[in-house]
Design a protein around this motif. Structure first.
Motif, PDB file in Angstrom:
ATOM      1  N   GLY A 262       4.896   9.493   9.790  1.00 51.00           N
ATOM      2  CA  GLY A 262       4.099  10.490   9.102  1.00 51.00           C
ATOM      3  C   GLY A 262       2.970  11.011   9.975  1.00 51.00           C
ATOM      4  N   ASN A 263       2.343  12.102   9.563  1.00 47.48           N
ATOM      5  CA  ASN A 263       1.282  12.730  10.344  1.00 47.48           C
ATOM      6  C   ASN A 263      -0.113  12.227   9.992  1.00 47.48           C
ATOM      7  OD1 ASN A 263       3.152  14.311  11.699  1.00 47.48           O
ATOM      8  ND2 ASN A 263       3.025  15.967  10.192  1.00 47.48           N
ATOM      9  N   SER A 264      -0.266  11.593   8.837  1.00 48.12           N
ATOM     10  CA  SER A 264      -1.563  11.078   8.414  1.00 48.12           C
ATOM     11  C   SER A 264      -1.333  10.019   7.350  1.00 48.12           C
ATOM     12  CB  SER A 264      -2.441  12.205   7.848  1.00 48.12           C
ATOM     13  OG  SER A 264      -1.826  12.790   6.705  1.00 48.12           O
ATOM     14  N   GLY A 265      -2.399   9.339   6.949  1.00 47.67           N
ATOM     15  CA  GLY A 265      -2.268   8.314   5.937  1.00 47.67           C
ATOM     16  C   GLY A 265      -1.429   7.147   6.425  1.00 47.67           C
ATOM     17  N   THR A 266      -0.775   6.470   5.515  1.00 42.62           N
ATOM     18  CA  THR A 266       0.014   5.293   5.870  1.00 42.62           C
ATOM     19  C   THR A 266       1.399   5.348   5.232  1.00 42.62           C
ATOM     20  OG1 THR A 266      -0.852   4.005   3.998  1.00 42.62           O
ATOM     21  CG2 THR A 266      -2.036   3.840   6.095  1.00 42.62           C
ATOM     22  N   ARG A 267       2.353   4.706   5.885  1.00 44.00           N
ATOM     23  CA  ARG A 267       3.679   4.462   5.341  1.00 44.00           C
ATOM     24  C   ARG A 267       3.920   2.953   5.360  1.00 44.00           C
ATOM     25  NH1 ARG A 267       7.024   9.111   6.346  1.00 44.00           N
ATOM     26  NH2 ARG A 267       5.745  10.960   5.917  1.00 44.00           N
ATOM     27  N   VAL A 268       4.914   2.505   4.610  1.00 46.81           N
ATOM     28  CA  VAL A 268       5.200   1.076   4.534  1.00 46.81           C
ATOM     29  C   VAL A 268       6.633   0.810   4.955  1.00 46.81           C
ATOM     30  CG1 VAL A 268       5.408  -0.928   3.017  1.00 46.81           C
ATOM     31  CG2 VAL A 268       3.491   0.656   2.733  1.00 46.81           C
ATOM     32  N   ALA A 269       6.805  -0.067   5.936  1.00 47.45           N
ATOM     33  CA  ALA A 269       8.127  -0.573   6.310  1.00 47.45           C
ATOM     34  C   ALA A 269       8.323  -1.922   5.633  1.00 47.45           C
ATOM     35  CB  ALA A 269       8.236  -0.714   7.822  1.00 47.45           C
ATOM     36  N   TYR A 287       4.174 -15.693   8.007  1.00 56.46           N
ATOM     37  CA  TYR A 287       4.653 -14.602   8.848  1.00 56.46           C
ATOM     38  C   TYR A 287       3.497 -13.979   9.622  1.00 56.46           C
ATOM     39  CZ  TYR A 287       2.695 -11.245   5.491  1.00 56.46           C
ATOM     40  OH  TYR A 287       1.848 -10.523   4.695  1.00 56.46           O
ATOM     41  N   THR A 288       3.834 -13.344  10.739  1.00 57.70           N
ATOM     42  CA  THR A 288       2.890 -12.537  11.516  1.00 57.70           C
ATOM     43  C   THR A 288       3.502 -11.173  11.775  1.00 57.70           C
ATOM     44  OG1 THR A 288       3.747 -13.428  13.599  1.00 57.70           O
ATOM     45  CG2 THR A 288       1.791 -14.507  12.651  1.00 57.70           C
ATOM     46  N   VAL A 289       2.648 -10.173  12.038  1.00 59.73           N
ATOM     47  CA  VAL A 289       3.071  -8.810  12.379  1.00 59.73           C
ATOM     48  C   VAL A 289       2.344  -8.423  13.650  1.00 59.73           C
ATOM     49  CG1 VAL A 289       3.189  -6.408  11.639  1.00 59.73           C
ATOM     50  CG2 VAL A 289       3.392  -8.241   9.939  1.00 59.73           C
ATOM     51  N   ALA A 304      -1.872  -4.912  12.142  1.00 60.88           N
ATOM     52  CA  ALA A 304      -1.394  -6.189  12.648  1.00 60.88           C
ATOM     53  C   ALA A 304      -1.793  -7.335  11.708  1.00 60.88           C
ATOM     54  CB  ALA A 304      -1.941  -6.443  14.045  1.00 60.88           C
ATOM     55  N   VAL A 305      -0.970  -8.362  11.699  1.00 63.59           N
ATOM     56  CA  VAL A 305      -1.278  -9.612  11.002  1.00 63.59           C
ATOM     57  C   VAL A 305      -1.098 -10.707  12.037  1.00 63.59           C
ATOM     58  CG1 VAL A 305      -0.711 -11.135   9.064  1.00 63.59           C
ATOM     59  CG2 VAL A 305      -0.435  -8.658   8.829  1.00 63.59           C
ATOM     60  N   SER A 306      -2.151 -10.977  12.792  1.00 64.64           N
ATOM     61  CA  SER A 306      -2.042 -11.902  13.919  1.00 64.64           C
ATOM     62  C   SER A 306      -2.152 -13.356  13.502  1.00 64.64           C
ATOM     63  CB  SER A 306      -3.126 -11.576  14.956  1.00 64.64           C
ATOM     64  OG  SER A 306      -4.406 -11.575  14.352  1.00 64.64           O
ATOM     65  N   ALA A 315       8.880 -20.070  -8.573  1.00 70.46           N
ATOM     66  CA  ALA A 315      10.041 -20.860  -8.977  1.00 70.46           C
ATOM     67  C   ALA A 315      11.182 -19.937  -9.379  1.00 70.46           C
ATOM     68  CB  ALA A 315       9.654 -21.762 -10.149  1.00 70.46           C
ATOM     69  N   ASN A 316      12.387 -20.247  -8.892  1.00 70.24           N
ATOM     70  CA  ASN A 316      13.606 -19.478  -9.157  1.00 70.24           C
ATOM     71  C   ASN A 316      13.573 -18.078  -8.558  1.00 70.24           C
ATOM     72  OD1 ASN A 316      14.864 -21.557 -10.628  1.00 70.24           O
ATOM     73  ND2 ASN A 316      13.715 -20.980 -12.457  1.00 70.24           N
ATOM     74  N   ASP A 317      12.707 -17.869  -7.605  1.00 67.83           N
ATOM     75  CA  ASP A 317      12.610 -16.582  -6.902  1.00 67.83           C
ATOM     76  C   ASP A 317      13.231 -16.757  -5.523  1.00 67.83           C
ATOM     77  OD1 ASP A 317      11.959 -14.192  -5.750  1.00 67.83           O
ATOM     78  OD2 ASP A 317       9.805 -14.580  -5.630  1.00 67.83           O
ATOM     79  N   ALA A 318      14.274 -15.987  -5.212  1.00 65.61           N
ATOM     80  CA  ALA A 318      14.973 -16.123  -3.936  1.00 65.61           C
ATOM     81  C   ALA A 318      14.778 -14.924  -3.019  1.00 65.61           C
ATOM     82  CB  ALA A 318      16.468 -16.333  -4.175  1.00 65.61           C
ATOM     83  N   PHE A 319      13.938 -13.962  -3.414  1.00 70.31           N
ATOM     84  CA  PHE A 319      13.856 -12.706  -2.666  1.00 70.31           C
ATOM     85  C   PHE A 319      12.411 -12.205  -2.699  1.00 70.31           C
ATOM     86  CE2 PHE A 319      14.000  -8.066  -2.395  1.00 70.31           C
ATOM     87  CZ  PHE A 319      14.910  -7.833  -1.386  1.00 70.31           C
ATOM     88  N   GLU A 320      11.817 -12.003  -1.525  1.00 67.50           N
ATOM     89  CA  GLU A 320      10.482 -11.418  -1.415  1.00 67.50           C
ATOM     90  C   GLU A 320      10.448 -10.464  -0.228  1.00 67.50           C
ATOM     91  OE1 GLU A 320       7.870 -11.317  -3.245  1.00 67.50           O
ATOM     92  OE2 GLU A 320       8.534 -12.732  -4.789  1.00 67.50           O
ATOM     93  N   THR A 321       9.420  -9.626  -0.188  1.00 61.25           N
ATOM     94  CA  THR A 321       9.338  -8.573   0.825  1.00 61.25           C
ATOM     95  C   THR A 321       7.999  -8.613   1.552  1.00 61.25           C
ATOM     96  OG1 THR A 321      10.845  -7.116  -0.377  1.00 61.25           O
ATOM     97  CG2 THR A 321       9.369  -6.078   1.204  1.00 61.25           C
ATOM     98  N   ILE A 322       8.042  -8.507   2.871  1.00 57.77           N
ATOM     99  CA  ILE A 322       6.843  -8.342   3.697  1.00 57.77           C
ATOM    100  C   ILE A 322       6.644  -6.851   3.923  1.00 57.77           C
ATOM    101  CG2 ILE A 322       5.780  -8.797   5.945  1.00 57.77           C
ATOM    102  CD1 ILE A 322       7.600 -11.314   6.094  1.00 57.77           C
ATOM    103  N   GLU A 323       5.488  -6.343   3.591  1.00 53.65           N
ATOM    104  CA  GLU A 323       5.201  -4.919   3.757  1.00 53.65           C
ATOM    105  C   GLU A 323       4.358  -4.708   5.017  1.00 53.65           C
ATOM    106  OE1 GLU A 323       3.499  -3.448   0.125  1.00 53.65           O
ATOM    107  OE2 GLU A 323       5.462  -3.404  -0.869  1.00 53.65           O
ATOM    108  N   VAL A 324       4.887  -3.898   5.929  1.00 56.94           N
ATOM    109  CA  VAL A 324       4.221  -3.591   7.197  1.00 56.94           C
ATOM    110  C   VAL A 324       3.641  -2.191   7.099  1.00 56.94           C
ATOM    111  CG1 VAL A 324       4.506  -3.370   9.686  1.00 56.94           C
ATOM    112  CG2 VAL A 324       5.842  -5.077   8.419  1.00 56.94           C
ATOM    113  N   THR A 325       2.334  -2.064   7.262  1.00 64.11           N
ATOM    114  CA  THR A 325       1.658  -0.775   7.121  1.00 64.11           C
ATOM    115  C   THR A 325       1.678  -0.006   8.441  1.00 64.11           C
ATOM    116  OG1 THR A 325       0.201  -1.651   5.414  1.00 64.11           O
ATOM    117  CG2 THR A 325      -0.499   0.373   6.512  1.00 64.11           C
TER     118      THR A 325
END
Length: 607
Positions: A262-269, A287-289, A304-306, A315-325
């Motif tokens: 993008g040209n400004s602001g933020t996007r999330v991967a 995790y680190t970024v 960055a997440v150094s 509990a009973n959760d098998a799926f999560e997401t790391i959001e990279v800005t």
């Protein structure tokens, strides 16, 4: 004697029902599906489960085709699926899914299981003469074979007909699975086998299972049998898996991620992480970024997440997401890479790092008008419009027309750079446009329909001298691409494709790698592209792609109007990015037809 399975649940109670998965409805076919083991092989905890419609009581498999020429017609009862880029000068997309394969009912695979392999076998009814690569994309929108049509996916509600990654209906590039033409013996039908482990891993972690989009990017794809065919010919999904272990392991599901900046602001991967094994208790992985990979990103281009940071699983959760800005900017930087790394727990070997590529969208192909040959008032027109950062120079960038017809040059045509413009001497105008026009049109005014918007603010270059070397913008099967190659020039008339060979007597393609641009310079980056294919039953046409995408890139469905005579229809001559769209490598942002000669009513030009 096998025991008939009981009606299954959509998923095991409590698994995956976090905020990412709520609110999804099941189709009628899902509710009535019945499951069982087709075969079971035990080696300690290892199992092999086969799902096939009608085998041992399983009835959860669906398939159909959607057709742009008949956008409101349903083909769910047909005996074959034909995914083809040009069928009667229109487009067919295939859909296939296997409902209710995960859960805690007999015959289902439990959530948290380790997926060792997963293969989708399709019986090929009519193979391709083009060594055609077929691609699978994981569907993100539910559908039913009895109701799905081309217009079901947005064609009558302001969206684009058919399944589009840009509209969130399926995953984008690269595809979940690819298969070069499965035909191994001339003139015989065989089973095509896709490696679909990536998709099945997602579903094992609780992601919604809506099956796959099946898509071809050539003029002669191949057809496969459906659940309405003879029992032995029906699609088959074979999964080899391990029972959930007593402890939990973690793995990254999508190890290669691309996100436009993008040209400004933020996007999330988004980097998706799965938990395997015993998922009954809460758990944490760190995790680190950081900048890294082949083209490490500048510090200011992402957050960055150094310090190792916790990713928490309930509990009973098998799926999560790391959001990279990702931080947007207007600098021409090429593609940049970031590494997301897991640590501090039990991690599946080789699945601890994801590479996030920041796609440079600060220079894009905006419009192309090819050398029109089918209209007397548009003879010999050449037109290229690029959009980017106002005033920016384009050092190291190239506009390239890659040949898409294998028949040219004695069967070595595909992947040849027919026309190259070194963009290094040029800059964008004050309105962010760089326009290449035919020399006989003049610069101050145009007597033909396709005029650039706001001429005085555009940098306009005449194509006469550039065309002197023999290059041209054909209106047949071509890929128009933007390539960033900072150290090695892209050379006109050079073949950047490893090409197979054709045997004239059987018109079959032999060899591998056909249509893949694997000979580009080592540091070359594929920034943007759009491809067209002309069609015809005897053609072996395709759009080109670099190995990094693993799929023929953007393609344009044509003709624009279903009223166009089939006998006179050719590939789109005018190709335009939709107003307001800047994302590269997405089919949904392109349409084919006349390039606008001004601002459409109610539309604001973004530059």
């Amino acid at each position: 004697m096998r025991r008939k399975a009981q009606p299954s649940l959509h998923r095991r109670a409590g698994i995956g029902l976090n905020r990412k998965h709520k609110g999804c409805r099941r189709s009628a076919s899902q509710r009535r599906s019945r499951l069982s083991f087709e075969s079971l092989e035990r080696r300690e905890l290892l199992a092999v489960t086969t799902f096939q419609f009608g085998a041992s009581g399983y009835e959860g498999q669906q398939d159909t085709v959607i057709f742009s020429l008949q956008p409101d017609s349903n083909f769910g009862t047909e005996g074959h699926v034909s995914a083809d880029q040009q069928d009667f000068n229109a487009v067919r997309q295939g859909l296939i899914k296997f409902d209710d394969i995960f859960g805690d009912q007999p015959g289902q695979i439990p959530y948290g299981a380790t997926i060792n392999s997963a293969n989708l076998e399709l019986y090929v009814q009519d193979s391709s003469n083009a060594a055609m690569q077929m691609s699978l994309y994981r569907m993100l929108t539910d559908w039913d074979e009895s109701t799905a049509t081309w217009n079901f996916f947005g064609g009558t509600t302001g969206g684009i007909g058919g399944v589009q990654a840009s509209e969130g209906e399926a995953t984008g590039l690269p595809p979940e699975a690819v298969l070069l033409d499965s035909k191994t013996t001339p003139n015989s039908s065989t089973a095509g086998k896709f490696d679909v482990s990536s998709s099945v891993e997602y579903w094992a972690a609780g992601a919604q299972n809506f099956g796959w989009l099946v898509e071809s990017a050539a003029t002669n794809g191949w057809d496969f049998r459906t659940n309405n065919s003879n029992q032995s010919d029906r699609p088959k999904l074979i999964i080899e898996w391990d029972m959930p272990a007593s402890t939990a392991d973690f793995q990254i599901l999508n190890v290669d991620v691309s996100q436009a900046e993008g040209n400004s602001g933020t996007r999330v991967a988004k980097v998706d992480v799965a938990r395997l094994g015993n998922i009954s208790a809460p758990a944490t992985i760190n995790y680190t970024v950081t900048a890294g990979g082949s083209n490490p990103a500048d510090a200011g281009d992402f957050v960055a997440v150094s310090t190792p940071t916790a990713l928490n699983f309930a509990a009973n959760d098998a799926f999560e997401t790391i959001e990279v800005t990702i931080n947007g900017d207007t600098e021409l930087e090429g593609l940049e890479t970031i590494l997301v790394t897991l640590s501090g727990g039990d991690i599946v070997t080789g699945r601890d790092i994801a590479t996030v590529s920041i796609a440079d969208d600060d220079i894009l192909i905006n419009e192309v008008l090819a050398n029109v040959s089918n209209a007397s008032n548009e003879e010999n027109r050449e037109y290229i419009e690029l959009v980017g950062t106002p005033g920016a120079d384009l050092t190291g960038y190239y506009f390239v027309v890659f040949e898409g017809e294998e028949e040219e040059n004695s069967g070595t045509g595909s992947g040849r750079a027919d026309f190259v413009i070194d963009l290094s001497p040029y800059t964008f105008g004050t309105n962010g446009l760089l326009v290449f026009v035919p020399g006989d049109s003049g610069v101050s005014g145009y007597t033909w329909e396709y005029a650039p918007i706001a001429d005085t603010a555009s940098n306009i270059v005449e194509l006469n001298a550039l065309m002197a070397a023999g290059g041209k913008l054909e209106d047949s099967s071509q890929t128009y691409a933007l390539i960033y190659s900072p150290t090695t020039a892209i050379a006109q008339d050079t073949d950047y494709d490893t090409v197979g060979f054709f045997e004239d007597t059987i018109a079959e393609a032999l060899g591998t790698g056909v249509g893949l641009l694997d000979q580009l310079p080592a540091d070359a980056q594929w920034i943007d592209s759009v491809g067209t294919v002309e069609g015809g039953s005897g053609d072996r046409d395709r759009v080109a792609t670099p190995p990094s995408l693993g799929h023929p890139g953007i393609h344009v469905h044509q003709p624009t109007s279903v009223l166009a005579p089939v006998s006179t229809a050719v590939a789109a001559d005018a190709i335009s990015r939709r107003f307001g769209e800047t994302l590269p490598n997405s089919i949904g942002v392109w349409f084919n037809g006349d390039i606008s000669n001004g601002t459409p009513t109610g539309t604001t030009i973004p530059y």
